[in-house]
Structure formats: structure tokens, C-alpha cells
Design a protein around this motif. Structure first.
Motif, PDB file in Angstrom:
ATOM      1  N   GLY A   1       0.689  41.880  13.674  1.00  0.00           N
ATOM      2  CA  GLY A   1       0.645  40.417  13.666  1.00  0.00           C
ATOM      3  C   GLY A   1       1.281  39.849  12.412  1.00  0.00           C
ATOM      4  N   THR A  29       0.027  28.995  18.255  1.00  0.00           N
ATOM      5  CA  THR A  29       1.022  29.572  19.147  1.00  0.00           C
ATOM      6  C   THR A  29       1.826  28.475  19.831  1.00  0.00           C
ATOM      7  N   ASP A  55      -1.722  34.501  14.779  1.00  0.00           N
ATOM      8  CA  ASP A  55      -1.252  34.754  16.123  1.00  0.00           C
ATOM      9  C   ASP A  55      -2.260  35.658  16.828  1.00  0.00           C
ATOM     10  N   GLU A  56      -2.046  35.851  18.112  1.00  0.00           N
ATOM     11  CA  GLU A  56      -3.047  36.573  18.902  1.00  0.00           C
ATOM     12  C   GLU A  56      -3.213  38.016  18.466  1.00  0.00           C
ATOM     13  N   THR A  57      -2.107  38.685  18.238  1.00  0.00           N
ATOM     14  CA  THR A  57      -2.194  40.103  17.897  1.00  0.00           C
ATOM     15  C   THR A  57      -3.032  40.285  16.636  1.00  0.00           C
ATOM     16  N   GLY A  58      -2.692  39.503  15.613  1.00  0.00           N
ATOM     17  CA  GLY A  58      -3.402  39.639  14.348  1.00  0.00           C
ATOM     18  C   GLY A  58      -4.873  39.330  14.499  1.00  0.00           C
TER      19      GLY A  58
END
Lengths: 492, 502
Positions: A403, A488, A324-327
Motif C-alpha cells: 500500500g 480512493t 488506500d485499501e491494501t494498506g
């Protein structure tokens, strides 16, 4: 623009071969600084909201659809900058210590060839070109470690280097098969060959192909990082390597593996990445725990840094495979950050070794009293490693764990223990070198101005990043979003 | 004009390369008779090969059947012949200062070399079974003798004899296989006619034909040293005078692979499903045995012999896929291999003349003391090991590409595993040269003086040696960075196969 950036170090390396030996370092230093300037100019002109920029694309081997394609996006821009930045202190340190011995010209040539190869891996937008540079990286380091390395008890520098080369090339050659297979099997049959990465992403790769090609790439990247259990070459190579070469090797080359996941594996093989996500996460956690635990059993400073790198790269892998984006953002941030910290840390090992006559922390100690500035510099490097709040490591690891928590809570909890373990080995390293009584016969000189100028600038960048992580994160966001787009969409 | 006998029309223009070589051959034999002319022999040899190469360039685009279809000039024969002629010219230069040539008489040595080249060029053009066999023997027999020209050394004589016996066995097997194919295809000798005969007769899975294919495979495997028919290779490579080894390591493979491609991809095209698995197994064996054998060698020439066995296994992949891409990749790889081998053996010749030893240990410290040995050898070893930025790396990429394209991924993995093994021994040579200080004279106890040449020009000032070595090394790097010219050149071979099979 990118071509100039890419070939400039090599051009200076060739000049270094021609000038008198005692002048070679001047040429090399100018070359690395010039590269940094160009990289900085490029970064200033970089548009954080855009995709691939500064693209250069010309056919290289048209019959097979292989092109000479370069470009930067948010994923690569800071790694390119990191590369250009890391080489300057390495060259400067080598120059100040006459690390080239009686073959200085060859030394600087190899060091700068290494820079070109590494930049090439980050800039390449053609899969085959990427593979070429990925494999090329190892060649100069083979010579650097083999010729200017130190023989250690039980293993000569030559043997350690051959071991490293065989390990890493096993991975890289499997990747050759993988890369070629991607080209052969991507898209509808009969559409002609291409290896241009954006085209490959668009064409898509059948799921049954993804499932085995994934492992060919994963093997290459995990060996390069290195990740547990493919790190067998690391301890010997780290102990053999000359410090300036080791600094850039540890700071940048290990990141190419992680970068490869973001650039190639996730976008081209999303189904396989999702399928094997848990397996990779478990590997990553194993790397974190194993690296941290071994790091605090070791006495050799190089090995402490080496095994801690395994742990850090475990974190980075974890972030990438959170999918995912955060990770992924955290992973990318952490890559830059780890690279920034490792260069000064390894060069400080050199400074400590000059003072104590050993790289073993057993007989060290007590330096903080008489050399407070050196102690402070080392403290900053240490703190940056152990993810103290207020250090960029904290931000990176926070994003990564954040993430992973959204993907797999159990793994995130186990991985969190790695943060605590890092505190243990980092503080142990600091205490054993700086506190306790000064051993007899040790030289407790303060850091010289020259060495300070070599080591401090990179740490300054670390401090800046700690307070303004947005400098990096704002530019990476768009590209990272694209890299993990396939995942996502599924979850939304 | 109204005669009763009509001779087949001869296309002299297309035959000109062969004619040039034949004239040169005769001229060199004559110089052996007229003593004062002896000194002209090397020049004549180079001249006739250069003229032949010129004729090939002149005929580059020609595609024609010659002499009633028994020879064929096309992209395949011209590319391979040009490479063979390069190997031949370099061999003459390498041999110029060599002691072996002096012993048997320089014109005799060169005459044999030239007739071997002649046979090889003819073999690349062979388009029927008779020329196939004739040309094969034409190049093999002089080569047996060349291996034995270093009369002082028992090793050289032994190499010649061993090569003769094993080579003859290979030839006999090949001939036997040809007889069976001849029968199985309904009495055809022309390659295209055989293909038609096999399809028409419906004998594709006939055991006679299969047996014939098997025996021809074995016969050719002897020539290109594919395991398990490779046993002669290390001994002969080591025993033969080094300039001869340099020549045969590249040129023999070129000639044999040319006919390998033409025979298997044209005459046996209907049988592809029958032989591709056999060849794949042989390639795997060759890669395994060659690489494992090379690991323990202490003589560089023996090591290169075993490495040649492994490399032949990689090259075979280009035939197995049975596509034009495969032939392109094979040709590219062979060209790269030729350059790498010429660089390696050239450097070795310089080294031998200085130290008298071909052991890997004797190269210690060459990186400091003898750059003309160390740099070309390093480039050649990195190339053979398949590291960028050398042509060897891209050659492997192309081969793997051709394999992946036809779903032969497992064989690609075999090549990769073989390459990994090979790193251990190629890099040992590099490591010895760069990581150690020069050995004190005679310390390793192996300065046997056997190959030592004293007096005369020092080898590093011998332009005939140095120039080809430098050119070959530069070519290995150059085509690793700018592969396109060489790939275009190589793709002529693939196009020729394509136009033959339709």
C-alpha cells in the motif's frame, strides 16, 4: 447481543468481588470464557459483505445528542474477537500463578473491568461513548500495574504507573476536546447535536476544523500505541506491570489507538488525513526504525517486546496512512496478528523468568536442549514476529508495504528496512534464551501441560491465519473500503 | 380592604423554604436556652432543612418574583438550593460526632450552620443588589465563626480570623462595585432593571460600569476562591474543623455560583463582551495556580483546598460561555463536585478520627485496612481528576461541550491541561492508599493526637458518617453512568436563565 458481550466481563468481575478470595479466579475464568463464546457466536453470525451490524442505539444523554450506540463492522469484529480471546489466557495465567496476591478479588475485578472497557472502545459507535471507554480503559490498568506491579531499580511500580496514566490521559483528554468539537462543528449550524459516528461522517466537518481537531485525536492515539516520540511512559510501565495484565495491555490496548484512526479520524477528517499524510508516515517510519534499533540494544525481555511493539505499531500506522485499501487491510490484519503473537510471547517471558530467575536475557540460554517443546513454542512466536514468509506477519507487512509503495516509494523503502531489523532482534532474543550453554543453577524444566494449554491455543490461531488469511481479510474488506472511501474517490 | 396602606402580597408558598429554615433556626436557638432540649438540636436542624427541601420540591416548577421582585424562585434557585440543603444535612451528620461542635455547644454550632444555609438559599434567590449583598453576608458571617469552632487548635482560630478578614475585604470590594453598577445603570437595583438601564443609558463601555463589574468580579472571586483571590482557601480548609470544610467547600461554591450566574447572565447580559475575557483570564489563572499549588501539599485538606481553586476555574467556564448550556454544565459539575467532596471529606473524617492525622502519607495502606476510607476516597479522587465512569468526567465533557459550542476551544484546552496537572496529585492519594502496605503505627511521626478521638463509637460504625459517604460515592459513579436524571435536573437552572433573558 452486543450489550451482553460488553457488560458480561464486568458482571463476572463484580461477582468475583463477592465470592471468597480463593474462588475469584474460577469466576473470572468462567467470565472470560463466556465472553469469548459470545464473541465467537457473534462473529459466526457476522455477514462479511454487510456494513454495521448488531446495532444497538438508545439515547444516553438526549439533550446533547449523545447516544449509547454499539455496533460491529469489518474493522472492529476481529479486534473484538482478539480482545475476548486474549483475556482467556491472561486470566488463566494469572490464576495459575496466583497473581492477585492477597487481593485476588480486586485483581480479577480490575482485569475484567479492563475487558469491558476495551470491548466498549471497539464496539462504541457514538463518539462520546468511544471517548468514555477509551478513558475508562486506563483506570483498571492503573490499579493493576500500581498495586500488583513490581518495583524496579530507580522507579517504583506506583511512580511508573502514574507516569503512564499522565502520558495517556494527556492524549485522551485532548481527545475529549476533539470529540466534543467534532460534534459542535459538524454539519450545518442549527441541525442539532449528534455524536453518532455514521451521522457525523455524513454531516462532514469543515476543513479548517479538521486541521486542528485531527491533531487532538492523533495525540491520544499515538500516546496509547505508543508511537515514537510519545512512548516515554512505555519502558517503565512495561517493566512494572504484572505479566497477565501486561499481556492483554500490550496485545489489545495498543490496538485501540490504531483502531481509532480507522474508526474516527479517516472517515470524519479525510481532508486533514490527506494533508498530514506525509508527516504521519514519517512519524511511523521513525517509530519502526527507533523501535527496532532500541529493541536490539535491550536485554530485558519485556523491553525487547515493548520496543518491538513500537516498531510493529509503526507498521500498522504506516498501513493506515497509506490511505488506500491494501494498506488499511494490511494494517488491520497486522493489528489482529500482533495481538495474537504478543500474548503468548509475554506469557512465555513469565515461564522463562521462572526458570532463570530473571527476565534479563544476559544470563539466560540453553533451554532448547532439555525443553524442546517450550523452545518450539517460543520459536513460533519469534518467527511470527519477524515476518518470515509463511507467517501472518509476512502477509500483513507485505500488504502494508504494498500500500505504501503506491503512495510514497521513498518511505516504503526506508520502512522495508524495519523488516530486516525485526529479524535481527527477534533472532537475537531467541538465541540468547534457547541456545548457548545452560547457566548454572537454572531450572530447565519442560513446559507443563497446564502452561501449554494457556499459551498454545493463541499460537495455533496464528498458524491458522498464516495459511488462511482470507478468514480475516474477506470480512474486513467491505468496511475497510468504506473507511478509506474518501481517499480512493479522489485518486480515481 | 379599604385601608390606605397596601402591603406587598407575600407568596408564602414560594417563600416556604426560607420560612422553614428560619423557624428551624429559632427553634435551635431556643434549645440552647432550655438545657434538656439540647439533644434535639441536630434532629431539629436536619428536620428544618428536610422540610425546606420538601418545600423546594413542592415549588419546583414555580417561576415567580417574590417580595416586590427582590427574590426570585425559579429553576436556578430551586436546583442550587436543593444541593445546598443536601450539603447542609450531610454537614450536620458529619459534625454529630465531631469534637468541635461539643466545645462550643452543639445548638450554637448548629444554629450557625443553619443560618449559613439560610443565607445561601436566600442568595440563590437574590434578584436585586440589596438581597445579593445581605444574603452573602448572612451566609459568610456564621461561616467565619464555624471555622473557628475547634477552640483547642490555634489553627482553627487562625482560620476563622483569616477568613473573616479576607472575606470582609471581599465583601467590601463587592459592595463598592455594586454602588458603581447602581450609579451606572441609572439607579437600579433589580437585576433585570439593571440590564435595561445599562442598555438604555448607552453606558455599556462606561468606565464606571466596567470598574463596577471588575470589583464585583473580585468580590465574588474571593467567595468562590478563584485565583489570585484564593490565598485564604488552603489555610481555612486546613484549619477549619473537617465537617465545616466539607460543608463550605461545596455549599459556598454553590451559593456564590448561583448568584454569579444570575448577576452576570441577567443583570450584566448586555455587557457580556466586556466581562467574558476578564473571567476567562481569571479561570486560566485559577486553573494554573490551583493545580500547581496542590502538587506540593502534604496535608489532604490543603490539597483539596488548592484543588477547589482549580475546580472553581473549571466551573467559571460555565459562566463565561453565557449560554443556557453553560449554566446546565455548571450546575451538573457543581452537583458532581458536591458529591465528590462530600465523599472525600467524609472518608477523611473517618480517617482523622482513627489516626488523628490529615496528611496524605498517613493514608498509607488504607486500601487493606480501612475500606470505608479507601473506596470513597478513591472514587472521589478519580472523579475530581475527571476519569470515567464518574460524574466528574461527564461534568468536564459537558463544560467542554459548552465551551466548544461558543468557540472557546482555547479555554477547553486550558481545562484539559489543568486536568493533566491535577492527575499527579489526585492519583498520589490513590496510589498511597492502594500500593503500599499499612504503615506501622506512628512510623511517619505524625500521630499528633490533635484530631484523635478516643472512646465512643468507632467512626466506621457511625451510621451518620457512613451512610452519607456511601451515598455520595455511589452517586458519583451512578451519575457517571446514568447522567440523564441529573442533567435534566441541572437543565432547570439553564432554562431559568433562558426565561429571564428571553
Amino acid at each position: 447481543m452486543l450489550s451482553i458481550l460488553l457488560w458480561l466481563p464486568l458482571a463476572f468481575g463484580l461477582v468475583a468481588l463477592l465470592v471468597p478470595a480463593y474462588r475469584a479466579w474460577v469466576v473470572a475464568l468462567i467470565g472470560s470464557v463466556a465472553t469469548l463464546v459470545i464473541a465467537a457466536v457473534m462473529a459466526i453470525g457476522f455477514d462479511g459483505s454487510g456494513g454495521l451490524q448488531y446495532v444497538e442505539k438508545t439515547p444516553w444523554i438526549p439533550d446533547l445528542g449523545i447516544s449509547y450506540a454499539l455496533g460491529v463492522d469489518g474493522i472492529s469484529i476481529f479486534l473484538v474477537l482478539l480482545t475476548a480471546l486474549a483475556w482467556v489466557p491472561a486470566v488463566a495465567f494469572a490464576a495459575s500463578r496466583r497473581a492477585g496476591g492477597d487481593r485476588e478479588r480486586l485483581f480479577y475485578f480490575m482485569l475484567l473491568l479492563g475487558e469491558t472497557a476495551t470491548l466498549g472502545a471497539f464496539l462504541a459507535q457514538d463518539l462520546i461513548l468511544f471517548v468514555v471507554f477509551f478513558d475508562l480503559m486506563i483506570v483498571p490498568f492503573y490499579f493493576l500495574f500500581g498495586i500488583w506491579g513490581t518495583d524496579r531499580e530507580g522507579i517504583t511500580a506506583g511512580a511508573a504507573t502514574v507516569k503512564m496514566l499522565i502520558f495517556t490521559l494527556i492524549g485522551s483528554l485532548l481527545m475529549v476536546v476533539g470529540a466534543v468539537s467534532v460534534g459542535a462543528f459538524a454539519g450545518e449550524p442549527g441541525t442539532g447535536l449528534t455524536y453518532y459516528i455514521p451521522d457525523l461522517i455524513e454531516r462532514g466537518l469543515g476543513e479548517s476544523y479538521q486541521n486542528w481537531i485531527f491533531w487532538l485525536f492523533a495525540a491520544a492515539f499515538f500516546v496509547k500505541m505508543p508511537a515514537f516520540p510519545l512512548h516515554g511512559w512505555m519502558p517503565d510501565a512495561y517493566r512494572a506491570a504484572p505479566l497477565p495484565a501486561l499481556a492483554v495491555f500490550s496485545a489489545v490496548l495498543s490496538k485501540v489507538g490504531a483502531y481509532g484512526f480507522l474508526r474516527v479520524v479517516l472517515p470524519i477528517m479525510p481532508d486533514a488525513a490527506e494533508l498530514f499524510q506525509t508527516a504521519i508516515l514519517i512519524f511511523a517510519v521513525a517509530s519502526i526504525i527507533y523501535g527496532s534499533v532500541v529493541a536490539f540494544t535491550k536485554l530485558d525481555l519485556r523491553l525487547i517486546i515493548g520496543f518491538s511493539s513500537i516498531a510493529q505499531l509503526g507498521f500498522i500506522t504506516l498501513g493506515i496512512f497509506a490511505l488506500d485499501e491494501t494498506g488499511a487491510n494490511g494494517a488491520l490484519f497486522q493489528m489482529v496478528n500482533h495481538g495474537l503473537v504478543v500474548v503468548p510471547a509475554i506469557l512465555i517471558v513469565g515461564l522463562l523468568a521462572e526458570r532463570f530467575g530473571t527476565e534479563n536475557i544476559g544470563p539466560m540460554g540453553g533451554l532448547a536442549k532439555r525443553a524442546p517443546i517450550l523452545a518450539v513454542i517460543f520459536l513460533i512466536a519469534t518467527m511470527a514476529t519477524l515476518a518470515l514468509p509463511g507467517s501472518p506477519n509476512f502477509i500483513g507487512e507485505f500488504l502494508i508495504l504494498n500500500g505504501v509503495f503506491q503512495t510514497d516509494v521513498a518511505i516504503a523503502i526506508v520502512a522495508s528496512s524495519g523488516v530486516a531489523l525485526a529479524a535481527y532482534y527477534a533472532l537475537r532474543m531467541y538465541q540468547r534464551t534457547m541456545h548457548n550453554p545452560l547457566p548454572d543453577g537454572a531450572d530447565d524444566r519442560e513446559i507443563s501441560l497446564r502452561d501449554g494449554l494457556i499459551v498454545v491455543p493463541m499460537l495455533l490461531v496464528v498458524v491458522i491465519l498464516a495459511f488462511a488469511p482470507q478468514i480475516v481479510l474477506s470480512d474486513t474488506a467491505v468496511a475497510v473500503e468504506q473507511a478509506v472511501a474518501a481517499f480512493t474517490e479522489v485518486t480515481r | 380592604m379599604t385601608g390606605t396602606f397596601e402591603a406587598p402580597t407575600l407568596d408564602y408558598a414560594a417563600l416556604s423554604p426560607l420560612i422553614a429554615l428560619a423557624v428551624g433556626l429559632v427553634a435551635i436557638v431556643l434549645t440552647a436556652v432550655f438545657r434538656p432540649l439540647k439533644r434535639l438540636a441536630p434532629g431539629l436542624a436536619i428536620l428544618s432543612m428536610a422540610v425546606a427541601a420538601g418545600c423546594l420540591v413542592w415549588q419546583f416548577g414555580t417561576e415567580a418574583d417574590l417580595v416586590s421582585g427582590s427574590l426570585r424562585i425559579d429553576g436556578l434557585s430551586t436546583t442550587f438550593s436543593l444541593l445546598i440543603l443536601i450539603a447542609g444535612i450531610v454537614a450536620v451528620l458529619y459534625a454529630a460526632g465531631d469534637i468541635a461542635g461539643r466545645q462550643v455547644g452543639r445548638p450554637d454550632f448548629l444554629a450557625m450552620l443553619l443560618s449559613s444555609v439560610f443565607g445561601m438559599v436566600m442568595l440563590t434567590m437574590a434578584n436585586d443588589l440589596i438581597i445579593f449583598f445581605l444574603a452573602l453576608e448572612f451566609f459568610s458571617i456564621p461561616l467565619y465563626v464555624l471555622c473557628a469552632t475547634d477552640l483547642r487548635r490555634p489553627g482553627s482560630l487562625e482560620a476563622g480570623l483569616k477568613y473573616l478578614i479576607i472575606g470582609s475585604l471581599g465583601s467590601a470590594t463587592l459592595l463598592f462595585g455594586m454602588a458603581m453598577i447602581y450609579g451606572g445603570s441609572g439607579g437600579e437595583v433589580g437585576f433585570q432593571a439593571i440590564a435595561e438601564g445599562l442598555t438604555k443609558g448607552g453606558v455599556i463601555s462606561d468606565s464606571l460600569v466596567l470598574f463596577g463589574i471588575g470589583m464585583i468580579t473580585v468580590g465574588l472571586a474571593f467567595k468562590v476562591s478563584i485565583a489570585p483571590f484564593h490565598q485564604w482557601t488552603p489555610d481555612v480548609y486546613q484549619g477549619a474543623p473537617t465537617p465545616v470544610t466539607a460543608f463550605m467547600s461545596g455549599a459556598t461554591k454553590l451559593a456564590a455560583f448561583a448568584v454569579f450566574a444570575r448577576f452576570f447572565l441577567v443583570a450584566l447580559a448586555p455587557e457580556t463582551d466586556q466581562w467574558d475575557v476578564i473571567l476567562a483570564v481569571l479561570a486560566t489563572l485559577s486553573i494554573a495556580i490551583g493545580n500547581l499549588g496542590a502538587l506540593t501539599q502534604s496535608s489532604l485538606k490543603r490539597m483539596l483546598g488548592y484543588s477547589g481553586v482549580a475546580q472553581a476555574g473549571y466551573m467559571l467556564a460555565g459562566i463565561i460561555v453565557a449560554t443556557a448550556d453553560g449554566v446546565d454544565a455548571l450546575t451538573f459539575y457543581l452537583a458532581a463536585y458536591l458529591a465528590m467532596n462530600l465523599a472525600a471529606f467524609g472518608a477523611l473524617i473517618v480517617h482523622e478520627r482513627m489516626t488523628g492525622s490529615d496528611s496524605i502519607a498517613s493514608l498509607r495502606g488504607a486500601g487493606n485496612s480501612h475500606r470505608i476510607v479507601a473506596w470513597p476516597m478513591t472514587i472521589a479522587m478519580l472523579g475530581l481528576a475527571g476519569l470515567p465512569p464518574t460524574a466528574g468526567f461527564l461534568g468536564k465533557v459537558f463544560l467542554i461541550e459548552a465551551l466548544a459550542d461558543q468557540n472557546w476551544v482555547w479555554l477547553a484546552i486550558v481545562i484539559v491541561i489543568g486536568t493533566m496537572l491535577s492527575l499527579a496529585y489526585y492519583l498520589r492519594v490513590v496510589a498511597v492508599m492502594w500500593t503500599n502496605d499499612p504503615a506501622p503505627q506512628g512510623e511517619d511521626g505524625h500521630i499528633d493526637g490533635d484530631l484523635l478521638v478516643t472512646g465512643g463509637t468507632p467512626p466506621w460504625k457511625d451510621l451518620g458518617l457512613v451512610v452519607p459517604i456511601v451515598i455520595a460515592s455511589v452517586a458519583v459513579i451512578f451519575f457517571g453512568i446514568f447522567p440523564d436524571p441529573l442533567y435534566d435536573f441541572a437543565s432547570r437552572a439553564g432554562d431559568a436563565i433562558l426565561s429571564l433573558t428571553g
